[in-house]
Scaffold this motif. Structure first.
Motif, PDB file in Angstrom:
ATOM      1  N   ASP A  18       0.854  -1.190   0.000  1.00 16.93           N
ATOM      2  CA  ASP A  18       0.000   0.000   0.000  1.00 16.93           C
ATOM      3  C   ASP A  18       0.891   1.242   0.000  1.00 16.93           C
ATOM      4  OD1 ASP A  18       0.985   0.250   2.616  1.00 16.93           O
ATOM      5  OD2 ASP A  18      -0.883  -0.407   3.543  1.00 16.93           O
ATOM      6  N   GLY A  19       0.284   2.406   0.069  1.00 17.91           N
ATOM      7  CA  GLY A  19       1.039   3.652   0.021  1.00 17.91           C
ATOM      8  C   GLY A  19       2.064   3.782   1.127  1.00 17.91           C
ATOM      9  N   LYS A  20       1.699   3.391   2.341  1.00 21.23           N
ATOM     10  CA  LYS A  20       2.620   3.491   3.471  1.00 21.23           C
ATOM     11  C   LYS A  20       3.807   2.553   3.278  1.00 21.23           C
ATOM     12  CE  LYS A  20       2.942   3.075   8.466  1.00 21.23           C
ATOM     13  NZ  LYS A  20       2.273   2.709   9.708  1.00 21.23           N
ATOM     14  N   ALA A  21       3.536   1.299   2.920  1.00 21.54           N
ATOM     15  CA  ALA A  21       4.623   0.339   2.702  1.00 21.54           C
ATOM     16  C   ALA A  21       5.510   0.793   1.552  1.00 21.54           C
ATOM     17  CB  ALA A  21       4.066  -1.048   2.425  1.00 21.54           C
ATOM     18  N   SER A  22       4.898   1.334   0.524  1.00 20.75           N
ATOM     19  CA  SER A  22       5.649   1.779  -0.652  1.00 20.75           C
ATOM     20  C   SER A  22       6.710   2.811  -0.291  1.00 20.75           C
ATOM     21  CB  SER A  22       4.672   2.357  -1.686  1.00 20.75           C
ATOM     22  OG  SER A  22       5.348   2.730  -2.842  1.00 20.75           O
ATOM     23  N   SER A  23       6.395   3.684   0.634  1.00 23.58           N
ATOM     24  CA  SER A  23       7.365   4.705   1.027  1.00 23.58           C
ATOM     25  C   SER A  23       8.442   4.156   1.968  1.00 23.58           C
ATOM     26  CB  SER A  23       6.652   5.893   1.682  1.00 23.58           C
ATOM     27  OG  SER A  23       6.060   5.509   2.905  1.00 23.58           O
ATOM     28  N   GLN A  24       8.163   3.036   2.632  1.00 24.02           N
ATOM     29  CA  GLN A  24       9.111   2.454   3.580  1.00 24.02           C
ATOM     30  C   GLN A  24      10.011   1.380   2.978  1.00 24.02           C
ATOM     31  OE1 GLN A  24       6.469   1.084   6.638  1.00 24.02           O
ATOM     32  NE2 GLN A  24       6.250   3.115   7.558  1.00 24.02           N
TER      33      GLN A  24
END
Length: 176
Positions: A18-24
């Motif tokens: 998801d968006g959060k995982a993508s940035s991490q």
């Protein structure tokens, strides 16, 4: 609650980015790879934007081809893709994977295999690109490209024929 199959083993769970995982993900990858490298006394790798772009393009292309391998649908090699993306150094290696697992599980699998571990722990590599493409069904196509900016790129290197079996080692990709 985890589901158990008929054999009593846990059923795999699709890793959804998801968006959060993508940035991490990039930070987790860099930390994991550099922890492995530090344990061997190797210099840490830094991300390079051109290698990231080449990795992203290849992840999407592998999904379109429906196979994890080192050649683009246009016959391009990792070396050519990095050059196209503007990488000024020498490509040292490329790792690819087709999986439903996380980036950490994928790096762990690469670290366990002798050939792919050699790419992660290449003492001449000091930069990397990392990217993925996730299909609607959850399948993830991971690509890591390593390089050395201090060395001039290889030129006029023939690539092996498309019919040959390819491994993750660059020596098997280029005709040396």
């Amino acid at each position: 609650m985890p589901q158990v199959g008929a054999d009593g083993r846990l059923l795999p769970v699709v890793y959804r980015i998801d968006g959060k995982a993508s940035s991490q993900i990039p930070f987790r990858v860099q930390d994991s790879v550099n922890a492995l490298r530090a344990a061997k006394g190797l210099v840490p790798m830094q991300f390079n934007a051109a290698l990231n772009a080449a990795a992203a393009a290849h992840s999407q292309d592998m999904a379109a081809q429906a196979r994890p391998w080192h050649f683009g649908s246009d016959g391009s090699s990792p070396l050519l893709r990095a050059q196209r993306a503007g990488y000024p150094g020498r490509v040292q290696g490329e790792l690819v994977s087709e999986t439903y697992e996380s980036e950490i599980e994928t790096i762990g699998a690469w670290a366990k295999d002798t050939a792919t571990r050699g790419v992660l722990l290449d003492p001449t590599a000091n930069e990397m690109g990392f990217a993925w493409y996730q299909e609607q069904n959850g399948k993830i196509w991971w690509t890591m490209i390593t390089g050395d900016r201090s060395r001039a790129p290889l030129s006029n290197v023939p690539v092996i024929a498309l019919g040959r079996t390819v491994t993750s080692e660059m020596d098997n990709i280029v005709g040396q």
